[in-house]
Enzyme design. Structure first.
Site: not given
Ligand code: BG6
Length: 485
Positions: A337, A381, A217, A12, A16, A241, A179-181
């Site tokens: 959003k 804090l 966001e 892929g 993006d 997340h 990816h939040y981790l």
């Molecule tokens: C993605 C979501 O997992 O995380 C998106 O699908 C979101 O909708 C994005 O915008 C946010 O990621 P970050 O790292 O920019 O906070």
């Protein structure tokens, strides 16, 4: 070590995510920590492209935290020389066999380790996994596959996906990415908690009044509506997340820092949670709004969104953990959003002699720990302090750790950490299948109910703080959202 190779195939490659995150992260890793001598990056996608065209495309994406560094140009050239392209269908064994041949040429008979990053839409996922497994490394090297969410839409579809994946891969080859981790402050959460004596004793229902996880966001779906409309904010942000952060925040102390020990604790806490109830959810959707002469579109104005869609772009939810540590503590989540900044915070209320001395009667004598994941990473804090002067007035002040001021080093992108971990076989920050099941079990019933009952979202103006329903929900649990400032 020199005699083994690592190849990373981005399936892929013209998408993006590949352009915005994966290639820049690979380059940053190459620049900063390259230690394996023989490595190759392959882009794989349907569009026809030559190696030179891929390199040209990749070179335009490398604007990342590294690109202002000295000798960056030289490094970019070296990096691009290791990038190749193969065009093929995602479900064609034949095309993947051709890729396998090209990989072998690059590997030159050395031990081959292969990482496939599947950055493709969910409907072609399983076909691609099947094909990648036929271009797995042979012999003693490893083969790993990074998969991106969505991992299904609910418990059943997620279980079906897991079952299909496991036909071709072992669990320890599957790296489910959230990816939040990989974000610095999420990674720091356990350090903050387990290595600071002042926090750990307070980390329970005895002292913590509520925990709030806030994602906001300041832009809408803008062109991503086709994907988003099928999932909505609860699936896109909360079920993964925010819930992952919650699990790390609330888990018991793991036996060790080993991936399995940490994930065991996360699963336990997720399984101790009550499935989310409809009355504990508020959903919203943004509508158009004109501000400063600029007209911001409504969600349904996005032409990738079906007319009349009720998909929530905002949700607030109250979740509970039925265990001894957290019994009765509301964990409030808010995600939206077309709003603004992001925060994760907890607050606790010890008794306080000085209640009457506060300037306002709101939130008297609370302390608040705010972990700001992004932007502008910080840990604050909030303490109660005497306002200097002859009288006795108190206010809230912050002891703060502001990353930009404290550390000169830039913060790596989450994808850098996660890619590096996948290459090194470190699974701590990836989602195990039982974690995923537990996460879906919490959200599936309410998602079904919202959809079956066609619940109309509360409309909120683009750029606002979201629907007022979120405040009523929090107020029911005696909570005031902490992101008002
Ligand atoms: C993605 C979501 O997992 O995380 C998106 O699908 C979101 O909708 C994005 O915008 C946010 O990621 P970050 O790292 O920019 O906070």
């Amino acid at each position: 070590k020199d005699e083994s190779t690592v190849s990373i195939t981005v399936v892929g490659a013209s998408g993006d995510l590949a352009k915005k995150k994966i290639f820049p992260a690979l380059f940053a890793l190459y620049y900063e920590v390259i230690w394996w001598q023989h490595f190759t990056i392959f882009g794989y996608a349907r569009s026809k492209m030559t190696d030179a065209e891929l390199r040209n495309m990749v070179s335009k994406t490398l604007a990342c935290r590294i690109d202002k560094r000295e000798n960056c140009g030289e490094k970019i050239d070296q990096f691009l020389k290791r990038c190749f392209y193969h065009s093929g269908q995602y479900d064609s064994q034949e095309n993947f066999a051709e890729l396998d041949k090209k990989l072998k040429e690059q590997e030159g008979g050395r031990v081959s380790n292969r990482l496939f990053y599947l950055s493709i839409p969910p409907n072609i996922f399983i076909d691609a996994v099947k094909c990648t497994s036929s271009s797995a490394s042979s012999g003693i090297g490893w083969t790993r596959v990074i998969v991106e969410k969505p991992f299904g839409r609910d418990s059943d579809s997620s279980a079906a996906l897991t079952k299909a994946l496991k036909q071709y891969l072992e669990e320890d080859q599957i790296f489910r990415i959230d990816h939040y981790l990989g974000k610095e402050l999420v990674e720091n959460l356990s350090v903050l908690r387990f290595s600071n004596l002042i926090f750990e004793p307070l980390w329970s229902r005895q002292y913590i009044r509520n925990v709030q996880l806030i994602f906001s966001e300041d832009f809408g779906t803008e062109g991503r509506g086709g994907y988003f409309d099928n999932y909505g904010i609860l699936r896109d942000i909360m079920q993964n997340h925010l819930l992952q952060i919650l699990a790390l925040f609330a888990m018991e102390t793991p036996v060790s820092l080993d991936a399995e020990d940490i994930r065991n604790e996360k699963v336990k806490v997720l399984r101790s949670m009550r499935p989310l109830q409809l009355e504990d959810v508020v959903v919203g959707q943004y509508k158009s709004h004109t501000k400063g002469g600029v007209a911001y579109p409504a969600y349904i104005d996005d032409n990738t969104v079906p007319k009349g869609s009720l998909t929530p772009t905002f949700a607030a939810a109250a979740l509970f953990i039925d265990n001894a540590r957290w019994d009765g503590v509301p964990f409030l989540m808010k995600a939206g959003k077309a709003l603004h900044k992001k925060r994760v915070q907890f607050r606790h209320v010890p008794g306080n002699l000085y209640n009457q001395n506060f300037e306002t009667d709101l939130d008297q004598a609370t302390n608040e720990l705010i972990i700001r994941v992004q932007p502008d990473e910080a840990i604050d804090l909030k303490i109660n302090n005497k306002v200097p002067g002859l009288g006795m007035r108190l206010d809230h002040s912050n002891l703060n750790l502001h990353y930009a001021a404290r550390y000169s080093k830039e913060i790596p992108d989450a994808y850098e950490r996660l890619l590096l971990d996948a290459i090194e076989g470190e699974r701590r920050l990836f989602i195990r299948s039982d974690e995923l099941d537990a996460a879906w079990a919490l959200f599936t019933p309410v998602l079904k109910e919202l959809e079956e009952k066609n619940i109309i979202p509360e409309y909120y103006p683009y750029g606002s703080r979201g629907p007022v329903g979120a405040h009523y929900l929090a107020a029911r649990y005696n909570v005031r959202w902490g992101d008002l400032g």
